[in-house]
Design an enzyme around this catalytic site. Structure first.
Site, PDB file in Angstrom:
ATOM      1  N   ARG A   1     -10.280 -11.594   2.046  1.00 37.49           N
ATOM      2  CA  ARG A   1     -11.150 -12.610   1.447  1.00 37.49           C
ATOM      3  C   ARG A   1     -10.470 -13.968   1.403  1.00 37.49           C
ATOM      4  O   ARG A   1     -11.139 -15.004   1.404  1.00 37.49           O
ATOM      5  CB  ARG A   1     -11.585 -12.157   0.046  1.00 37.49           C
TER       6      ARG A   1
ATOM      7  N   LYS B   1       0.836  -1.195   0.000  1.00 30.22           N
ATOM      8  CA  LYS B   1       0.000   0.000   0.000  1.00 30.22           C
ATOM      9  C   LYS B   1       0.878   1.255   0.000  1.00 30.22           C
ATOM     10  O   LYS B   1       2.012   1.205   0.458  1.00 30.22           O
ATOM     11  CB  LYS B   1      -0.863   0.035   1.278  1.00 30.22           C
TER      12      LYS B   1
HETATM   13  N1  BES Z   1      -7.879  -3.934   4.589  1.00 26.22           N
HETATM   14  C1  BES Z   1      -8.113  -3.542   3.250  1.00 26.22           C
HETATM   15  C2  BES Z   1      -9.411  -2.786   3.073  1.00 26.22           C
HETATM   16  C3  BES Z   1      -9.473  -1.434   3.716  1.00 26.22           C
HETATM   17  C4  BES Z   1      -9.051  -0.312   3.031  1.00 26.22           C
HETATM   18  C5  BES Z   1     -10.012  -1.301   4.974  1.00 26.22           C
HETATM   19  C6  BES Z   1      -9.151   0.936   3.624  1.00 26.22           C
HETATM   20  C7  BES Z   1     -10.104  -0.074   5.550  1.00 26.22           C
HETATM   21  C8  BES Z   1      -9.680   1.048   4.877  1.00 26.22           C
HETATM   22  C9  BES Z   1      -8.153  -4.751   2.344  1.00 26.22           C
HETATM   23  O1  BES Z   1      -7.369  -5.815   2.707  1.00 26.22           O
HETATM   24  C10 BES Z   1      -7.666  -4.282   1.011  1.00 26.22           C
HETATM   25  O2  BES Z   1      -6.549  -3.862   0.935  1.00 26.22           O
HETATM   26  N2  BES Z   1      -8.521  -4.333   0.008  1.00 26.22           N
HETATM   27  C11 BES Z   1      -8.196  -3.875  -1.283  1.00 26.22           C
HETATM   28  C12 BES Z   1      -8.871  -4.779  -2.289  1.00 26.22           C
HETATM   29  C13 BES Z   1      -8.385  -4.602  -3.690  1.00 26.22           C
HETATM   30  C14 BES Z   1      -6.951  -5.036  -3.821  1.00 26.22           C
HETATM   31  C15 BES Z   1      -9.282  -5.401  -4.587  1.00 26.22           C
HETATM   32  C16 BES Z   1      -8.666  -2.447  -1.442  1.00 26.22           C
HETATM   33  O3  BES Z   1      -9.711  -2.086  -0.895  1.00 26.22           O
HETATM   34  O4  BES Z   1      -7.975  -1.675  -2.098  1.00 26.22           O
HETATM   35 ZN    ZN Z   2      -5.341  -5.598   2.056  1.00 27.77          ZN
END
Ligand code: BES
Ligand code: ZN
Ligand code: ZN
Length: 498
Positions: free
Chosen positions: A351, A277
């Protein structure tokens, strides 16, 4: 905070503050009564327009020895015809925070009994709002602060002889248990990942099991591997921190009643892994264990209030970090269900572990499976901060959650899981892949999980946008919200009374 009942009038009670709630432009019956002792001061306040009773409005009047409480705190509920229980939760929190500001240590109030709202529901809402409102996360600050003692510490409600004392005491107990469980979750979620590690979550679960007299089982990494949880394992590989699959079993119902299974994502830190990230805001990813936290909090309230149902809590927990051992985009893993998954993004890790938790849930032959997770950032885009995203495969179950959402104040909003979306996660090399294109991010998370529940009635709750507050609210300081506990308990309570 302690709550009690009295048959004396609230202005005769030996307390520092008298706290009242009123609708907009309607001084309550109680205010009119007290005003007789206050020489018409309240009427003057209304006449001058200093307090109208608008939603969230608060006004404090010194009473100069004319009644026992030194201060009269009035909080507005807004217009009568737009009233909801949440208005009362807010008003209660605003009132007790005002009392804290004034260093009042004890309060009295009449019971809130307005048409259309039961005394029980109202009392529960007031108690919950107060305890949630006074919450602060100060554990990690070493400087002494004036909030060392929580103000106020005692609140008595005046009741008349006709009121069923037992029922009100039960609502107080329920409201208190709920709010304290939520605050417990808030503490865990606000704590950073070097403190709340997967190991710490195991300790919490074991403590809860010991204190609540329920069963706790813990699988370690070898167990996870041996069981064939290849999807969960793929997430853990990059981190040196030990990971676990925690199981809590609350058996309050008949032994052979099919249980409800709750599965909560507990990533104690989500860096994204190799699909790392951006560093801006990455510190927030300590709250990626909020789903698991909500399951812990719900199990806690169950052990306290003991409803006659069986509930299993599943909490897969670990860290998502990059390293030489981490999973890489393109890797294909075999999940517990036997389905193969192509990892497109290692950041779509929630997931992956939920897939295996859902497959594991099926072993209990459950009546219902509920998963709860901070799954997608897209949830914030779709619904903002005021709704939990809900998706599922059972109409009745989704409707039950909508009702529980309205009653608990943790509202849900449905997104569709139409079969057309399935196209998005078809993989060229494996059975499915873990992300789609840029569209429908939250739905794709739900579509992915749907693959692992078979025909069992199931709902998925995406709390990514509701688990963390960027701004303070009436009963919500900045930071962890502890979302999910109130919703899940309200839903479960509905099952046990049916
Ligand atoms: N933990 C994150 C989701 C999240 C993002 C929670 C911001 C709270 C605040 C999750 O694991 C994630 O990174 N999801 C990705 C999915 C994508 C790669 C399809 C996302 O939301 O960008
Ligand atoms: Zn994630
Ligand atoms: Zn995550």
């Amino acid at each position: 905070m302690d709550f009690g009942l009295t048959e004396r009038s609230p202005w005769d009670e030996d307390v520092d503050g008298l706290l009242t709630f009123s609708f907009e432009d309607e001084p309550s019956y109680l205010l009119k009564e007290v005003d007789k002792s206050l020489k018409g001061e309240i009427e003057k306040v209304y006449k001058r327009g200093e307090f109208k009773g608008k939603k969230d409005e608060v006004y404090t009047l010194p009473t100069f020895g004319m009644i026992n409480p030194e201060r009269l705190i009035m909080v507005g509920l807004g217009k009568r015809d737009t009233f909801t229980l949440d208005r009362l939760r807010r008003a209660s929190a605003i009132g007790v925070k005002e009392a804290r500001r004034l260093k009042l240590t004890s309060l009295s109030s009449p019971l809130f009994g307005e048409e259309g709202t039961s005394l029980k529901d109202a009392t529960e809402a007031i108690v919950t709002g107060a305890i949630l409102g006074l919450y602060r996360f100060t554990e990690l600050k070493t400087e002494k602060k004036d909030d060392e003692t929580p103000y106020p510490q005692r609140w008595v409600f005046s009741i008349t002889k006709e009121v069923k004392k037992e029922a009100i005491l039960q609502s107080i107990e329920e409201g208190k248990g709920l709010a304290e469980s939520v605050n417990y979750v808030r503490d865990l979620v606000n704590s950073p990942s070097n403190i709340v590690t997967p190991g710490r979550l195991v300790e919490e679960a074991e403590m809860l099991a010991r204190e609540g007299g329920i069963e706790c089982k813990v699988f370690n990494r070898e167990d996870i591997e041996r069981l064939g949880m290849g999807a969960f394992l793929s997430v853990l590989k990059g981190s040196d921190e030990p990971a676990y699959f925690i199981i809590l079993e609350y058996m309050g119902g008949k032994k052979d009643d099919a249980p409800i299974v709750l599965a909560g994502k507990a990533i104690t830190f989500d860096s994204g892994g190799i699909s790392i990230k951006p560093s801006e805001n990455m510190e927030k990813m300590k709250y990626d264990m909020s789903g698991g936290g909500a399951v812990l909090g719900t199990m806690k309230i169950l052990t306290r209030l003991k409803p006659p149902i069986n509930v299993i809590g599943l909490i897969p927990t670990g860290e998502n970090l990059p390293s030489g051992k981490a999973s890489k985009p393109g890797d294909v893993v075999k999940s517990l269900s036997g389905k193969t998954i192509e990892i497109i993004s290692t950041d779509a890790e929630g997931r992956m572990l939920l897939a295996d938790a859902l497959s594991y849930a099926l072993r209990y032959k459950p009546k219902v499976i509920i998963d709860i997770a901070t799954l997608t950032g897209a949830c914030l885009v779709a619904l903002g901060r005021h709704a939990i995203g809900i998706m599922g495969n059972d109409r009745g179950l989704i409707e039950a959650f909508k009702r529980a959402g309205e009653a608990s104040g943790e509202r849900v909003w449905e997104l569709p899981l139409w079969e057309e979306y399935e196209e998005l996660i078809k993989s060229d090399v494996a059975d499915i892949k873990n992300v789609g294109d840029k569209s429908a991010g939250t739905i794709v998370g739900g579509i992915f999980l749907k693959n692992f529940v078979g025909d069992t009635p199931w709902v998925h709750l995406d709390i990514a946008s509701t688990a963390w507050a960027e701004k303070e609210g009436p009963y919500q300081p900045k930071g962890a919200t502890g979302v999910g506990v109130r919703l899940l308990f309200e839903f479960l309570k509905g099952l046990s009374t049916n």
